[in-house]
Design an enzyme around this catalytic site. Structure first.
Site, PDB file in Angstrom:
ATOM      1  CB  CYS A 204     100.311 -57.374  36.621  1.00 39.88           C
ATOM      2  SG  CYS A 204     101.204 -58.699  37.407  1.00 39.88           S
TER       3      CYS A 204
ATOM      4  CG  PHE B 201     105.201 -63.123  39.724  1.00 34.20           C
ATOM      5  CD1 PHE B 201     104.732 -62.040  39.000  1.00 34.20           C
ATOM      6  CD2 PHE B 201     104.283 -63.990  40.277  1.00 34.20           C
ATOM      7  CE1 PHE B 201     103.367 -61.818  38.839  1.00 34.20           C
ATOM      8  CE2 PHE B 201     102.912 -63.776  40.125  1.00 34.20           C
ATOM      9  CZ  PHE B 201     102.455 -62.697  39.402  1.00 34.20           C
TER      10      PHE B 201
ATOM     11  CG  HIS C 216     101.333 -57.195  32.200  1.00 30.02           C
ATOM     12  ND1 HIS C 216     102.593 -57.074  32.740  1.00 30.02           N
ATOM     13  CD2 HIS C 216     100.704 -58.123  32.957  1.00 30.02           C
ATOM     14  CE1 HIS C 216     102.713 -57.888  33.771  1.00 30.02           C
ATOM     15  NE2 HIS C 216     101.578 -58.546  33.920  1.00 30.02           N
TER      16      HIS C 216
ATOM     17  CG  ASN D 285     104.155 -60.963  35.478  1.00 29.71           C
ATOM     18  OD1 ASN D 285     104.334 -59.780  35.728  1.00 29.71           O
ATOM     19  ND2 ASN D 285     102.967 -61.546  35.550  1.00 29.71           N
TER      20      ASN D 285
HETATM   21  C1  LIG Z   1     102.967 -70.284  31.114  1.00 32.47           C
HETATM   22  C2  LIG Z   1     101.825 -70.969  31.866  1.00 32.47           C
HETATM   23  C3  LIG Z   1     101.929 -70.604  33.338  1.00 32.47           C
HETATM   24  C4  LIG Z   1     101.986 -72.474  31.727  1.00 32.47           C
HETATM   25  O1  LIG Z   1     101.769 -72.798  30.369  1.00 32.47           O
HETATM   26  P1  LIG Z   1     101.906 -74.321  29.854  1.00 32.47           P
HETATM   27  O2  LIG Z   1     103.237 -74.849  30.206  1.00 32.47           O
HETATM   28  O3  LIG Z   1     101.522 -74.308  28.389  1.00 32.47           O
HETATM   29  O4  LIG Z   1     100.905 -75.178  30.687  1.00 32.47           O
HETATM   30  P2  LIG Z   1      99.318 -75.096  30.918  1.00 32.47           P
HETATM   31  O5  LIG Z   1      98.750 -73.760  30.647  1.00 32.47           O
HETATM   32  O6  LIG Z   1      98.694 -76.222  30.166  1.00 32.47           O
HETATM   33  O7  LIG Z   1      99.273 -75.373  32.480  1.00 32.47           O
HETATM   34  C5  LIG Z   1     100.037 -76.451  33.071  1.00 32.47           C
HETATM   35  C6  LIG Z   1      99.279 -76.977  34.272  1.00 32.47           C
HETATM   36  O8  LIG Z   1      99.144 -75.904  35.204  1.00 32.47           O
HETATM   37  C7  LIG Z   1      97.767 -75.677  35.460  1.00 32.47           C
HETATM   38  N1  LIG Z   1      97.587 -74.248  35.646  1.00 32.47           N
HETATM   39  C8  LIG Z   1      97.841 -73.258  34.764  1.00 32.47           C
HETATM   40  N2  LIG Z   1      97.531 -72.059  35.289  1.00 32.47           N
HETATM   41  C9  LIG Z   1      97.096 -72.317  36.537  1.00 32.47           C
HETATM   42  C10 LIG Z   1      96.621 -71.476  37.594  1.00 32.47           C
HETATM   43  N3  LIG Z   1      96.570 -70.161  37.457  1.00 32.47           N
HETATM   44  N4  LIG Z   1      96.251 -72.052  38.747  1.00 32.47           N
HETATM   45  C11 LIG Z   1      96.312 -73.427  38.899  1.00 32.47           C
HETATM   46  N5  LIG Z   1      96.750 -74.236  37.934  1.00 32.47           N
HETATM   47  C12 LIG Z   1      97.125 -73.701  36.766  1.00 32.47           C
HETATM   48  C13 LIG Z   1      97.046 -76.210  34.242  1.00 32.47           C
HETATM   49  O9  LIG Z   1      95.728 -76.596  34.554  1.00 32.47           O
HETATM   50  C14 LIG Z   1      97.896 -77.421  33.910  1.00 32.47           C
HETATM   51  O10 LIG Z   1      97.573 -78.461  34.803  1.00 32.47           O
HETATM   52  P3  LIG Z   1      97.584 -80.008  34.343  1.00 32.47           P
HETATM   53  O11 LIG Z   1      96.651 -80.089  33.178  1.00 32.47           O
HETATM   54  O12 LIG Z   1      97.126 -80.787  35.547  1.00 32.47           O
HETATM   55  O13 LIG Z   1      99.006 -80.309  33.948  1.00 32.47           O
HETATM   56  C15 LIG Z   1     100.475 -70.519  31.244  1.00 32.47           C
HETATM   57  O14 LIG Z   1      99.434 -71.294  31.835  1.00 32.47           O
HETATM   58  C16 LIG Z   1     100.200 -69.055  31.443  1.00 32.47           C
HETATM   59  O15 LIG Z   1     100.838 -68.196  30.849  1.00 32.47           O
HETATM   60  N6  LIG Z   1      99.181 -68.749  32.257  1.00 32.47           N
HETATM   61  C17 LIG Z   1      98.752 -67.357  32.508  1.00 32.47           C
HETATM   62  C18 LIG Z   1      99.495 -66.808  33.673  1.00 32.47           C
HETATM   63  C19 LIG Z   1      98.733 -65.708  34.341  1.00 32.47           C
HETATM   64  O16 LIG Z   1      97.507 -65.765  34.545  1.00 32.47           O
HETATM   65  N7  LIG Z   1      99.475 -64.669  34.707  1.00 32.47           N
HETATM   66  C20 LIG Z   1      99.007 -63.646  35.612  1.00 32.47           C
HETATM   67  C21 LIG Z   1      98.470 -62.450  34.917  1.00 32.47           C
HETATM   68  S1  LIG Z   1      97.879 -61.239  36.068  1.00 32.47           S
HETATM   69  C22 LIG Z   1      99.240 -60.643  36.780  1.00 32.47           C
HETATM   70  O17 LIG Z   1     100.261 -60.795  36.161  1.00 32.47           O
HETATM   71  C23 LIG Z   1      99.096 -59.955  38.111  1.00 32.47           C
HETATM   72  C24 LIG Z   1      99.772 -60.435  39.161  1.00 32.47           C
HETATM   73  C25 LIG Z   1      99.831 -59.720  40.458  1.00 32.47           C
HETATM   74  C26 LIG Z   1     101.066 -59.354  40.949  1.00 32.47           C
HETATM   75  C27 LIG Z   1     101.158 -58.693  42.165  1.00 32.47           C
HETATM   76  C28 LIG Z   1     100.020 -58.417  42.915  1.00 32.47           C
HETATM   77  O18 LIG Z   1     100.107 -57.792  44.130  1.00 32.47           O
HETATM   78  C29 LIG Z   1      98.778 -58.812  42.404  1.00 32.47           C
HETATM   79  C30 LIG Z   1      98.710 -59.464  41.193  1.00 32.47           C
END
Ligand SMILES: CC(C)(COP(=O)(O)OP(=O)(O)OC[C@H]1O[C@@H](n2cnc3c(N)ncnc32)[C@H](O)[C@@H]1OP(=O)(O)O)[C@@H](O)C(=O)NCCC(=O)NCCSC(=O)/C=C/c1ccc(O)cc1
Length: 345
Positions: free
Chosen positions: A120, A171, A260, A293
């Site tokens: 990214c 993605f 981003h 993304n």
């Molecule tokens: C929209 C999300 C995905 C979900 O939001 P939510 O619905 O409000 O929920 P939560 O944030 O509370 O997460 C829901 C559950 O998922 C879990 N979780 C939440 N992220 C995680 C997690 N990365 N792991 C593993 N459990 C998780 C979180 O702990 C929780 O678990 P649980 O409490 O048991 O329900 C939000 O967490 C979010 O935006 N996270 C950031 C996403 C992120 O880091 N993006 C990547 C940026 S870097 C990039 O883009 C580069 C990519 C790349 C591309 C190509 C390449 O070759 C190399 C790299």
């Protein structure tokens, strides 16, 4: 800078309501999956088939975006002197950049560079490289193209790997293209943004937080749950240092922002940390909502969205910041100036 984002893909899907994503476009539709049911199981050896599919589709998607950027630029494709191409969907040499050059009819002497697996942050890196090439080679015109297809790393959910669901959930596929030059020709070239200053920062000891690895079953992504917080703890320092280097003091809310949209949580953290008004990340949020993304291509879509907003008469600040995040954890930061002609579009 002349910009175009392009989507050639077939299917859309709607992840969870908290993701900030309403639709995404993917090349790997039900028909293709039907022909390759083994793609769903990452334990099966599907890398060869994925690379063959990506090798054909990645340059075509890129060519579609690049042809539009070149048409808007207004000069012939043969005037492009350099090509900087970024993708995580490669795996072959010669790479997609050569096929792209051929599809566009670029000159045989075009100077090509491919950025592979920058993820990214690849869009930000490609633009920084283009800036340096343009400023150091008189008359250079650099085509930046980023083309990403998730088919290289799509598979079904895996026990104990919530992050793979996250990857498949946020993605999407897409390609963006930009023409970069340092000395615009009057009456022909109408610059959109000036890239005033650029920096790259790596957050220490975070090399395991965002990773990808080519496996026999395809590209394996890992994005740790700590990523949004790690970015939140480091972004403001990057911004302060960057603005200090060019001797400009900035109020964050007086700038335009091209962040981003790696995930909704990242945008929320940046907004909260910098105390930004809700409209400041509207371009990033719209791109996330409409396309997901798209890795390296995403910041180009955000710049395109800012350009469109300005063209519609919406207030866009004169100075702004583009930031992209990728494996490392790498933060690419660029100070942008909205060029005069943007106001007349
Ligand atoms: C929209 C999300 C995905 C979900 O939001 P939510 O619905 O409000 O929920 P939560 O944030 O509370 O997460 C829901 C559950 O998922 C879990 N979780 C939440 N992220 C995680 C997690 N990365 N792991 C593993 N459990 C998780 C979180 O702990 C929780 O678990 P649980 O409490 O048991 O329900 C939000 O967490 C979010 O935006 N996270 C950031 C996403 C992120 O880091 N993006 C990547 C940026 S870097 C990039 O883009 C580069 C990519 C790349 C591309 C190509 C390449 O070759 C190399 C790299």
């Amino acid at each position: 800078m002349h910009i175009c984002g392009e989507l050639l893909c077939k299917m859309f899907s709607c992840p969870g309501k908290n993701s900030g994503i309403e639709r995404r476009y993917v090349h790997l539709d039900e028909e293709l999956l039907g022909a390759h049911p083994d793609f769903s199981d990452r334990a099966l050896p599907t890398l060869d088939a994925r690379i063959d599919m990506a090798s054909a589709a990645v340059p075509e998607l890129a060519a579609s975006a690049a042809a539009r950027a070149i048409a808007e630029w207004g000069r012939p494709a043969a005037d492009v002197t350099h090509l900087v191409f970024s993708t995580y969907s490669g795996g072959k040499a010669p790479s997609a950049d050569l096929r792209l050059a051929s599809l566009l009819g670029l000159r045989p002497t075009v100077s090509r560079t491919i950025l592979s697996l920058n993820g990214c942050s690849g869009g930000g890196r490609a633009l920084q490289l283009a800036k340096e090439l343009a400023e150091n080679n008189r008359g250079a015109r650099v085509l930046v193209a980023c083309s990403e297809l998730t088919l290289i790393g799509f598979y079904g959910p895996q026990e104990g790997r919530l992050d793979t669901i996250l990857g498949n959930g946020i993605f999407g596929d897409g390609a963006g293209a930009v023409i970069v030059g340092a000395d615009p020709v009057d009456c022909i070239e109408r610059p959109l943004f000036e890239m005033a200053f650029a920096t790259q920062t790596t957050i220490p000891e975070t090399e395991n937080e965002i990773t990808t690895r080519l496996m026999k079953g395809g590209l394996d992504f890992h994005v740790s749950i700590r990523v949004p917080k790690l970015l939140k703890s480091n972004i403001e320092r990057c911004l302060i240092d960057t603005f200090k280097s060019i001797g400009i003091s900035a109020e964050w809310n007086d700038l335009f922002w091209a962040i981003h949209p790696g995930g909704r949580a990242i945008l929320d953290h940046v907004e909260q940390l910098l105390g930004l008004g809700v409209e400041k990340l509207a371009a990033s949020r719209r791109v996330l909502r409409e396309y997901g993304n798209m890795s390296a291509a995403t910041v180009i879509f955000v710049l395109d969205e800012l350009r469109r907003r300005r063209a519609r008469g919406e207030e866009v600040a004169e100075w702004g910041v583009m930031m992209a995040f990728g494996p490392g954890i790498t933060i690419e930061t660029m100070v942008l100036h909205a060029a005069g002609s943007l106001k007349e579009n």
